[in-house]
Design a protein around this motif. Structure first.
Motif, short mmCIF file in Angstrom:
data_model
loop_
_atom_site.label_atom_id
_atom_site.label_comp_id
_atom_site.label_asym_id
_atom_site.label_seq_id
_atom_site.Cartn_x
_atom_site.Cartn_y
_atom_site.Cartn_z
N TRP A 1 0.83 -1.19 0.00
CA TRP A 1 0.00 0.00 0.00
C TRP A 1 0.86 1.24 0.00
CZ3 TRP A 1 -5.17 -0.09 -0.52
CH2 TRP A 1 -5.80 -1.31 -0.34
N ARG A 2 0.34 2.26 -0.60
CA ARG A 2 1.00 3.57 -0.62
C ARG A 2 0.07 4.53 0.08
NH1 ARG A 2 2.35 6.41 -6.29
NH2 ARG A 2 2.82 8.49 -5.56
N CYS A 3 0.49 5.01 1.24
CA CYS A 3 -0.37 5.88 2.04
C CYS A 3 0.13 7.32 1.96
CB CYS A 3 -0.37 5.42 3.50
SG CYS A 3 -1.05 3.77 3.71
N LEU A 4 -0.80 8.22 1.68
CA LEU A 4 -0.50 9.65 1.64
C LEU A 4 -1.53 10.37 2.50
CD1 LEU A 4 0.00 10.07 -2.23
CD2 LEU A 4 1.79 9.99 -0.50
N MET B 1 -3.77 13.32 -21.45
CA MET B 1 -4.41 12.03 -21.70
C MET B 1 -3.76 11.00 -20.78
SD MET B 1 -4.58 9.84 -25.24
CE MET B 1 -6.04 10.62 -25.91
N ILE B 2 -4.59 10.14 -20.21
CA ILE B 2 -4.08 9.10 -19.32
C ILE B 2 -4.36 7.73 -19.92
CG2 ILE B 2 -4.36 7.98 -17.08
CD1 ILE B 2 -4.76 10.62 -15.81
N LEU B 3 -3.29 6.96 -20.09
CA LEU B 3 -3.39 5.56 -20.49
C LEU B 3 -2.93 4.74 -19.29
CD1 LEU B 3 -1.76 5.67 -24.06
CD2 LEU B 3 -4.16 5.98 -23.42
N SER B 4 -3.85 4.47 -18.42
CA SER B 4 -3.50 3.78 -17.18
C SER B 4 -4.78 3.38 -16.48
CB SER B 4 -2.72 4.73 -16.27
OG SER B 4 -2.58 4.19 -14.98
N GLY B 5 -4.69 2.32 -15.72
CA GLY B 5 -5.80 1.98 -14.84
C GLY B 5 -5.77 2.90 -13.63
N ASN B 6 -6.65 2.65 -12.69
CA ASN B 6 -6.68 3.46 -11.47
C ASN B 6 -5.41 3.21 -10.67
OD1 ASN B 6 -9.21 4.49 -12.05
ND2 ASN B 6 -10.26 2.78 -11.08
N SER B 7 -4.86 4.29 -10.15
CA SER B 7 -3.65 4.20 -9.32
C SER B 7 -3.51 5.50 -8.54
CB SER B 7 -2.41 3.98 -10.19
OG SER B 7 -2.13 5.16 -10.95
#
Length: 169
Positions: free
Chosen positions: A1-4, A32-38
């Motif tokens: 996990w990455r917590c911010l 433009m975004i070529l990516s899944g959710n992150s």
């Protein structure tokens, strides 16, 4: 996990907003975004919102399941982005190779594209923030374009649907 925490997200989103403004991105040069959710996708989205730069998230299947990339190319040519973000360069190398990237900055979360000059996402996060970010944010209103979401294209080519900040609120 990455917590911010909120302060970290705010600092990073403002740095991204500053980086986008320095690149003269805006209504006629969206991201433009070529990516899944992150997390990086979310941070870039918030940076775009702050800077008043429209965001165009493209459905991942247009890049990763397609063999001809027709819908991806159609959206790319219609939008004319000034910057394209890919979370994983290795994963999106073939779709990117199908696009005419002349004059378009490619930002990658991880990985490398040997034939394409790229910018690391971390460079956006390291951008020093100036008063320009606050000035840009004051110009964002309910009618400012926040996102352009494309339909599935089930009856032909995908169609861009404008989402304003007021609609998102």
């Amino acid at each position: 996990w990455r917590c911010l925490n909120y302060a970290e997200v705010n600092r990073q989103a403002n740095a991204i907003a500053q980086a986008l403004l320095a690149r003269h991105l805006g209504p006629y040069r969206p991201v433009m975004i070529l990516s899944g959710n992150s997390v990086d996708h979310a941070l870039l989205m918030l940076g775009c919102f702050i800077a008043g730069v429209p965001l165009v998230p493209v459905s991942v299947p247009y890049s990763l399941l397609s063999k001809d990339y027709l819908k991806l190319r159609f959206i790319f040519e219609e939008v004319c982005p000034g910057l394209v973000f890919v979370a994983d360069a290795d994963q999106f190398s073939a779709p990117l190779a199908s696009l005419d990237l002349a004059g378009v900055e490619i930002v990658v979360g991880r990985g490398e594209l040997p034939e394409i000059k790229t910018t690391a996402f971390s460079e956006l996060l390291d951008t020093p923030v100036t008063d320009e970010v606050e000035r840009a944010l004051t110009q964002v209103g309910a009618k400012t374009v926040a996102k352009i979401l494309y339909t599935s294209g089930s009856t032909g080519q995908p169609k861009g649907v404008i989402n304003t900040h007021g609609m998102l609120c």
